[in-house]
Write an enzyme that holds these catalytic residues in place. Structure first.
Site, short mmCIF file in Angstrom:
data_model
loop_
_atom_site.label_atom_id
_atom_site.label_comp_id
_atom_site.label_asym_id
_atom_site.label_seq_id
_atom_site.Cartn_x
_atom_site.Cartn_y
_atom_site.Cartn_z
N TYR A 222 34.53 -8.18 -24.18
CA TYR A 222 33.08 -8.35 -24.44
C TYR A 222 32.30 -8.59 -23.17
O TYR A 222 31.10 -8.77 -23.20
CB TYR A 222 32.84 -9.48 -25.46
CG TYR A 222 33.52 -10.80 -25.14
CD1 TYR A 222 33.01 -11.66 -24.18
CD2 TYR A 222 34.68 -11.18 -25.82
CE1 TYR A 222 33.64 -12.86 -23.90
CE2 TYR A 222 35.33 -12.37 -25.53
CZ TYR A 222 34.80 -13.21 -24.57
OH TYR A 222 35.42 -14.39 -24.29
N LYS A 223 32.98 -8.63 -22.02
CA LYS A 223 32.30 -8.84 -20.74
C LYS A 223 31.91 -7.46 -20.18
O LYS A 223 31.09 -6.78 -20.76
CB LYS A 223 33.19 -9.67 -19.82
CG LYS A 223 33.36 -11.09 -20.40
CD LYS A 223 34.36 -11.95 -19.67
CE LYS A 223 34.37 -13.35 -20.29
NZ LYS A 223 35.48 -14.18 -19.84
N ASP B 38 45.37 -12.72 -16.02
CA ASP B 38 44.18 -12.67 -16.87
C ASP B 38 43.16 -11.82 -16.12
O ASP B 38 42.75 -12.17 -15.00
CB ASP B 38 43.65 -14.09 -17.11
CG ASP B 38 42.50 -14.11 -18.11
OD1 ASP B 38 41.76 -13.10 -18.17
OD2 ASP B 38 42.34 -15.12 -18.80
N ARG C 259 24.92 -18.47 -11.81
CA ARG C 259 25.84 -17.34 -11.76
C ARG C 259 25.10 -16.06 -12.17
O ARG C 259 24.41 -16.05 -13.19
CB ARG C 259 27.01 -17.64 -12.70
CG ARG C 259 28.23 -16.80 -12.48
CD ARG C 259 29.37 -17.30 -13.36
NE ARG C 259 29.07 -17.09 -14.77
CZ ARG C 259 30.01 -16.88 -15.71
NH1 ARG C 259 31.28 -16.90 -15.38
NH2 ARG C 259 29.67 -16.70 -16.96
N PHE D 18 40.05 -20.54 -15.47
CA PHE D 18 39.17 -20.68 -16.63
C PHE D 18 39.81 -21.69 -17.58
O PHE D 18 41.01 -21.62 -17.85
CB PHE D 18 39.02 -19.31 -17.30
CG PHE D 18 37.94 -19.27 -18.34
CD1 PHE D 18 36.64 -18.96 -18.00
CD2 PHE D 18 38.24 -19.56 -19.67
CE1 PHE D 18 35.65 -18.92 -18.97
CE2 PHE D 18 37.24 -19.53 -20.64
CZ PHE D 18 35.95 -19.20 -20.29
C1 LIG Z 1 35.95 -15.22 -20.69
C2 LIG Z 1 37.32 -15.68 -20.38
C3 LIG Z 1 38.18 -16.11 -21.40
C4 LIG Z 1 37.69 -16.21 -22.81
O1 LIG Z 1 38.71 -16.29 -23.74
P1 LIG Z 1 38.41 -16.13 -25.30
O2 LIG Z 1 39.67 -16.49 -25.94
O3 LIG Z 1 37.97 -14.71 -25.51
O4 LIG Z 1 37.29 -17.05 -25.65
C5 LIG Z 1 39.48 -16.46 -21.04
N1 LIG Z 1 39.90 -16.42 -19.75
C6 LIG Z 1 39.07 -16.01 -18.76
C7 LIG Z 1 39.57 -15.97 -17.36
C8 LIG Z 1 37.77 -15.64 -19.04
O5 LIG Z 1 36.96 -15.25 -18.05
#
Ligand SMILES: *Cc1c(COP(=O)(O)O)cnc(C)c1O
Length: 409
Positions: free
Chosen positions: A220-221, A195, A368, A125
């Protein structure tokens, strides 16, 4: 199993079906984007009203102690802990995943001062790799990128200080073997950071059992904490007590209200706090985590695999010949979303959203669809494919209004 009719039978036998009642789901919408922003738990508004009207409006600053706001990041952390296989007092919730990655990378780096390489994946990501770039610049480290689809274990050697990987890839949903990769990183003498943003709430996790050093993830997911809900940080207790993290803010101080001149980290996980906790967001997240009490994660995993399987089977059977290619693994090494490469993926997704099926689009060409086992049904999976088929067969996606790109996709 490839028929639309199978869906009803699966719903009737679904042990998680009653959980759907805990969520507000808008009429006329099939929501397949819970991997990006989870649905709202019905109890969240009442909780927020209490925090606003009683705790804030009436008690004012006294709520830091009277409503125990000061300990909310740890109390909520204790609710996340069982979902990742951590113990009480090992998880804290605050800031964003990006910020928490920075804290963990800084601490991990300090554990291996003689090594210079951070190992990550090219298709991680973006924020993960952006944060790595920042740390690499300030710490004069080197980044080693593993190409997409390659086993990161092959890139390990005695120069690697830290390995930072996302367990479930945000595009393809391909999943790493967390325990095996962690063990290999340790054999090479590296520190492992995971992560878990696309794993938590859909994949059973055991950070302690796998001896993970650090783990972060979004709430939040699949955890449904609400837009901008703060992220969690897990740190193995031995590290939490032995090394400081670089964002040495006052809320992570041993005695914040002594207003001492110099920073001294709090004992253990509290030192991963930085500034004042986000109380409104934490309260909403606390309510959403209450929905998870007593949920059997193996049942969640089973439903997740069945939903994604049903979706892929139906897409292959009913949407063939329209230039779609499923890029999500067909074996069980996958998370809970399905990505389909398609040259006209963007207008197809826009047409599907207008048709009541909310998925999303990830550049350059991925449609997706996320499947949230706590509130999604198999009937919705089947209906989503039926609507996609109709849009492809009629060519409804060719309407020029679907070609304009929105700010958030
Ligand atoms: C959604 C997501 C993020 C988002 O990070 P924020 O700091 O909350 O915006 C980071 N890493 C991964 C792998 C994600 O899927």
């Amino acid at each position: 199993m490839t028929s639309f009719e199978d869906a009803g039978r699966l719903d009737a036998a679904d042990p998680l079906a009653p959980k759907r009642q805990a969520f507000h789901l808008p009429d006329g919408v099939i929501y397949l984007d819970g991997n990006s922003l989870g649905a709202m738990p019905k109890r969240a508004p009442a909780r927020l009203r209490t925090v606003l009207e009683t705790e804030w409006a009436e008690r004012l600053i006294r709520s830091w102690t009277e409503s125990d706001w000061i300990n909310l990041p740890l109390r909520v952390g204790d609710r996340v802990a069982p979902l990742i296989g951590a113990g009480p007092g090992e998880v804290v919730v605050g800031d964003s995943t990006s910020v928490n990655l920075y804290k963990c990378l800084g601490a991990a780096r300090a554990l291996r001062p003689d090594r210079r390489v951070i190992l990550t994946e090219q298709d991680n990501f973006p924020t993960d790799n952006y944060i790595i770039e920042g740390i690499a610049r300030s710490e004069r480290m080197e980044i080693r990128y593993v190409p997409a689809g390659t086993d990161p274990r092959e890139a390990l050697d005695e120069r690697v200080a830290v390995v930072l990987l996302t367990q479930v890839n945000y595009r393809t949903a391909a999943m790493h073997d967390l325990a095996a990769v962690t063990a290999a990183a340790h054999r090479a003498g590296a520190v492992m950071i995971w992560d878990l943003s696309h794993s938590v709430g859909v994949v059973p996790l055991d950070v302690r059992g796998a001896a993970v050093d650090f783990a972060v993830g979004c709430t939040y997911k699949y955890l449904n904490g609400g837009p901008g809900a703060p992220a969690f940080t897990y740190v193995a207790p031995a590290h939490a007590a032995s090394v400081a993290q670089p964002l040495s803010g006052w809320m992570g101080h041993k005695t914040p209200f002594a207003f001492a001149q110099h920073y001294e980290p709090a004992a253990e996980i509290r030192r991963y706090l930085c500034g004042t906790p986000q109380i409104l967001s934490l309260a909403a997240l606390d309510e959403s985590l209450a929905v998870w009490d007593g949920v059997d994660m193996s049942a969640v995993r089973e439903k997740s695999l069945r939903m994604t399987q049903l979706f892929m089977d139906l897409v292959e059977r009913h949407c063939a010949g329209h230039g779609l290619e499923i890029v999500t693994p067909r074996n069980a090494q996958r998370g809970s979303h399905v990505s389909i490469a398609c040259a006209h993926g963007y207008p197809v997704i826009r047409a599907m959203v207008e048709g009541g099926v909310i998925g999303d689009f990830r550049a350059p060409d991925l449609m997706r669809f996320g499947f949230a086992p706590l509130y999604g049904s198999y009937a919705e999976v089947a209906e989503a494919v039926r609507i996609m088929q109709e849009i492809l067969v009629t060519g409804a996606w060719r309407d020029p209004k679907y070609a304009t790109v929105l700010a958030v996709t």
